[in-house]
Design an enzyme around this catalytic site. Sequence first.
Site, PDB file in Angstrom:
ATOM      1  CG  HIS A 136     105.360  29.549   1.892  1.00 49.55           C
ATOM      2  ND1 HIS A 136     104.709  30.221   2.590  1.00 49.55           N
ATOM      3  CD2 HIS A 136     105.889  30.004   0.931  1.00 49.55           C
ATOM      4  CE1 HIS A 136     104.380  31.315   1.797  1.00 49.55           C
ATOM      5  NE2 HIS A 136     105.350  31.297   0.813  1.00 49.55           N
ATOM      6  CG  ASP A 160     101.615  28.407   3.940  1.00 47.07           C
ATOM      7  OD1 ASP A 160     102.466  28.616   4.052  1.00 47.07           O
ATOM      8  OD2 ASP A 160     100.799  29.441   3.218  1.00 47.07           O
TER       9      ASP A 160
END
Length: 457
Positions: free
Chosen positions: A17, A112
Site C-alpha cells: 500500500h 488509503d
Amino acid sequence: MELRAHVLAVPIPGQGHLTPMLQLCKQLVSKGLKVTVALTRFVSSTTLDQQKNQSQLNYNTISDGFDTGGYNDASSVENYFQRFEIAGTKTLTQLVKKQESLGHPIDCIIYDGHVPWALNVAKQFGILGAVYFTQPCAVDYIYYLVNRGLLSVPITSPCLIPGLPSMELRDIPTFVAKPEVYPGYFQVAISQFSNVDEADIVLVNTFYDLENEVIDAMSKYIPLLTIGPTVPLSYLDNQIDKNEDKDYGVNLFHSNASINIPHWLSTKPTGSVIYVSFGSMADLDEKQMEELAFGLKQSEFHFLWVVRESEQAKLPKEFVVETERGMIVNWCSQLDVLSSEAVGCFFTHGGWNSITEAMSLVVPMVVMPRWADQTTNAKFVEDVWRVGVRVNEDEDGFVTRDEIEKCIKGVMEKERSLELKESAMRWKELAKEALSVGGSSYNNIQAFVSQLTSSQA
Ligand code: UDP
C-alpha cells in the site's frame, strides 16, 4: 504563504500500500505540488535513513496507536484498525493544524481506502478528501457491491457480475469468498467503501485499458480517476528522467547485506532463473513451504527465492540450497530483479504491485495466490491478460511439488514463454501510453492536479 497546492498523503503501513502511495506522491511533485507523507510513528522511526534519500517528498508522522511495534503489536486486524482510527484521527488533526500554523496549509488529504476516517478530518477542515484504492478495480468493485448490498455474501458460484468475467468462488477475493475465515479482514475490506460517496475524488491504482469493462461498470456508481500503474516510470521507459524515478523509496524490509544479488544474477544465463516471492505479508505453512522448496528443486532451474526473516524457520531442514543453483534471500529490490535478463519466470503470490511490475517488465508469471485480492488477480493474469498461469490446489488445499514443477516448466517452455511475453509486451505498451502525455492515467492525474489548484484559488 505557499502558492502551490499542498497534499497530505496518508498511506497504511503495508509495503503493497505504501509503495503505490509514494509513487503517486512523486508524480504529484513532478506536477509542481508540495506533498507531505504522514507515516505512522513506528514506520517512520524504522525508515529514517530512507526518507532522507527521498528529498522530493516531505515526511511527517501520525500515530496508529502502536508507536513502538506497529502492526505486529496488534492483537488482531480489528484491534489494529480500531486503534488506528482513534489515534490516527487525533494525530492527523494535529498534523493538519500544525502545517497551517507553519504557513503550509493542507489543501487535500489523499488517504488509503483502509482509513476512511481520514475523510472526516478533511471535512472538518473544509479541505478536499481524495480516497486512493491501491488494489485493482475488479477487487474494489466487488468490495463496493458487497458494501452496498448489491452482491450477497455468501457468494454463489459461478458469480456473474456485469463488467467482470464469470468467476468461480476460488476467483473471488478471499475475504468475501470466505468471510467466516476472515471476519476482521472482511469488515476492513468492505468498510473502505462506507463513505466513498462523500469523497471529493476517488483514485484507483490501475489504468483504463487494463480493466476497461469493470472501470466502466463501477463508474456508473462513483466517478473514478484511474492513475496507474504506479511502477516507477523509468522502468516503463517513460519521459521522466531515469535518475529521478528508479526506486520506490521506502522499504519496510531489508536485504541480507552480505548477498550480492545482481552479481549472482549476472552469472546466470538469460532467462534461466525463477524469481520466487510472496510479497510482504502472505505466509506459507511448513508443509506448503516444503512442497514449494522441492517443487523448485524438481524443476531444475536456477531460482532466487525471497523468504522473509519471519518465515525462514519454516524452511525444510534437509533443503540445502547450493548457491550455484538456488539462492534464498530475506528481501531484494524486486524491480531490479525483474529487470534482470537472467530472470525467466516470476513465481508470485499475485499481489497487485507484483503483477503490474511483472507485466511492465515483461516477465511471465506462475501465480500461487494465498489470500485477499490475490485470487482475483490470478484469475485475470491467466484468463484475461494471459500473462501467466495459475497453480491448482489439491483436494486438501495444498499446491503439490509436482504441480509447482509442472507450472514452472510450462511457463519456461520456449513457445509458451514467448506467447506470454508477447501479451505482457502489449500491456506494457498500453501502460506506457496511459502514463504518457494525453494518456488516460496522465489525463486523470492532470485533472486531479487541476482540481487541487483551482480549489486553492
Ligand atoms: N518487494 C520487494 N522486494 C521483495 C519482495 C517484494 O521490493 O523482496 C516489493 C514488490 O516490488 C512490491 C511490494 O514489495 O512492490 C509487494 O507488494 P504486492 O502488492 O505485490 O504484495 P503484498 O506485499 O501487498 O502482498
